[in-house]
Structures are given as C-alpha cells and as structure tokens.
Scaffold this active site. Structure first.
Site, PDB file in Angstrom:
ATOM      1  N   SER A  33       0.854  -1.184   0.000  1.00  0.00           N
ATOM      2  CA  SER A  33       0.000   0.000   0.000  1.00  0.00           C
ATOM      3  C   SER A  33       0.888   1.231   0.000  1.00  0.00           C
ATOM      4  CB  SER A  33      -0.889  -0.015   1.251  1.00  0.00           C
ATOM      5  OG  SER A  33      -1.475   1.251   1.497  1.00  0.00           O
ATOM      6  N   TYR A  52      -2.282  -1.300  11.205  1.00  0.00           N
ATOM      7  CA  TYR A  52      -2.460  -1.757   9.820  1.00  0.00           C
ATOM      8  C   TYR A  52      -1.272  -1.332   8.972  1.00  0.00           C
ATOM      9  CZ  TYR A  52      -3.932  -1.346   4.937  1.00  0.00           C
ATOM     10  OH  TYR A  52      -3.973  -1.411   3.570  1.00  0.00           O
TER      11      TYR A  52
END
Length: 292
Positions: free
Chosen positions: A141, A154
C-alpha cells in the site's frame, strides 16, 4: 520436461463484508479473461458466486487456518504441478490508536496481514523451486511508505510486508522465483468507513479522548466513498480495475518491476519525503490527514 505451472492462487477475493468486490474481484476477472487458470479464494467461498459464474475456480481459504491453506495448495499442485503465481491480497484494516487498541486485536491484525501471508508463501515455495520458476505478488500500500494516525497497526503490517518482500526476493531469485510489491494509492471504495460504528473498534476506543478525531476520520474518508464521480481528494484515488491492470503486468512480465507504485500519491510521496526531509514531510501529514 513439463511446462511451468500457470495456475494463479489469489487470496482475499471477497471483501470483509462477505461479497466478491474491490481489488480481489477485479484481479480475478481480469486474469481469468486473459486466459489464466485462476483459483479465487475467500474464507466464505459462497461470497464468490459471481466469480464462479464466470468460470473461475473458487475455494475456501482462511490465512489464519493452516489446514485450509494446505488443502488449497495441495489441490492446485495435484491439478497443475504447483502454484505458478501467488497473489497475496488477503488483508483487512484495523482502526485504532496505538495507545488504546487492545493487544489481542493487534495480534489478529498481524496474524492475517503478515503471519498467515508468510505461511501461505512458505507452502507454495517448494513447488515453485521444484519447477524452477514462480511468482509471488505482495499487495502492499501507499501506507507501506509512511504512517498516519488511527491506522498505525495496519500500516505497520504493510511496512513489514515491504521488508519481507525485499528479503524474500533476494533469497529465491536463484530458483527462478520473482517477488513483486504492489503499492496502490488509496482505492476508491476500499476500507472506507461509513460511520464511527463501522470502524469496528472495541469499547476501549469509544467514548474516550479521541471521539472528535474519529468523527473527523470518518468524514475525511467520505471523499473515497464516491466511486462513480469522485471529487476533492477522491480524484487522486485509484480504481480497483486500475490496480488489477497493474497486477496483470506484474504477473505476465518477463522482467517485472520490484515495485509497482499505482497512482500519483504513491509515486510522488516517497520522492517528496526524500526531497523535503522528515520534519517537513510530517508537516505535510499534519496538514493533509486527520490528526487528533
């Protein structure tokens, strides 16, 4: 000598809400329509009925359950000789501050996003080594490059995935196995809370010192809910279909990139941080993202 396996094992083909949607769905459809034998997996395979109707093989796989992972790898190996490509897409986003999130929730985040992913990768590597080729695609990401408040755990899993991928790439290259990282900018419709209740936080996170922050956090992410005609910040997000197109390149290229950074934010921000330095980059984060 038999040809190397072309079978693709894709994890996380359904969303956390139990529907085939988002990046996993787009990747499965694109690769299937390009003629690849795709095995789309999810904890609840009945959520993949739409993919199955397209002719895609769907299987039950939970990255927190070694028995289910072993069964899928064994099945693909029996039918194709080995897994040809593993796309590690299964993940979820834990919302919560570093100081208040219960540790059992933190452990669950790492079990799914890192430990399960690593174990599945271990299971497919022997077959790839035996055939002298293979590909492992890691879904990272933009937040594998820096972190923001409210999703630190996360984002820590994505930072960990970056290191694991770089290490694995050097370890398996001699066996003809390529490891690729995909770093999308925010994906429209992905991990977007509709309300504070949708954040899925424990009671320890509600009614505390961060109440105002969480309300703003939800409002701020509203820009990424509009998947048809995004406005404002949403115009810098990417679509699941765009990510799927890049993953197809990562799977099919004879010489894939080490990292595929998708969307302007993912391409720009690492250079920006290197150019302006950590202090100025933190000022940017404070100015752009929700801050308590």
């Amino acid at each position: 000598m038999s040809s190397p396996s072309r079978a693709i094992l894709l994890t996380g083909a359904s969303s956390s809400t139990g529907r085939s949607s988002g990046t996993g769905k787009a990747v499965a459809l694109r690769l299937h329509r390009a003629g690849w034998p795709v095995y789309a997996t999810a904890r609840q395979p009945e959520a993949l009925a739409e993919l199955e109707a397209e002719g895609i093989r769907v299987l039950q796989l939970d990255v927190n359950d070694e028995e289910s992972m072993t069964a899928v790898v064994d099945k693909i190996t029996a039918e194709h000789g080995s897994v040809g490509t593993l796309i590690n897409n299964a993940a979820y986003s834990l919302n919560g501050t570093i100081g208040e999130t219960p540790m059992d929730e933190v452990r669950s985040q790492f079990e799914t996003n890192i430990f399960g992913l690593c174990r599945l990768t271990q299971l497919v590597l022997p077959g790839m080594r035996a055939q002298g080729s293979g590909r492992v695609v890691m879904m990272s990401s933009i937040f594998g490059q820096f972190a923001t408040p409210g999703r630190g755990y996360y984002q820590a899993t994505k930072h960990a995935l970056e290191a694991i991928s770089d290490s694995l790439r050097l370890e398996v290259d001699t066996f003809g196995i390529k490891v690729v990282l995909v770093e999308p900018s925010p994906v429209l419709g992905g991990f977007v809370p509709m309300s504070v209740a949708d954040l899925g936080m424990s009671g320890q996170e509600r009614g505390g010192v961060y109440d105002d922050f969480w309300r703003y956090f939800v409002d701020w992410h509203g820009a990424y809910r509009e998947t048809e005609k995004p406005s404002g910040r949403g115009r810098m997000a990417v679509r699941a279909e765009t990510v799927a197109k890049v993953i197809e390149k990562a799977v099919t290229s004879d010489n894939p990139k080490i990292r595929y950074r998708i969307g302007m934010p993912s391409r720009l921000l690492p250079r920006m941080r290197w150019t302006i330095g950590d202090r100025m980059f933190e000022r940017f984060v404070r100015a752009f993202f929700p801050i308590p």
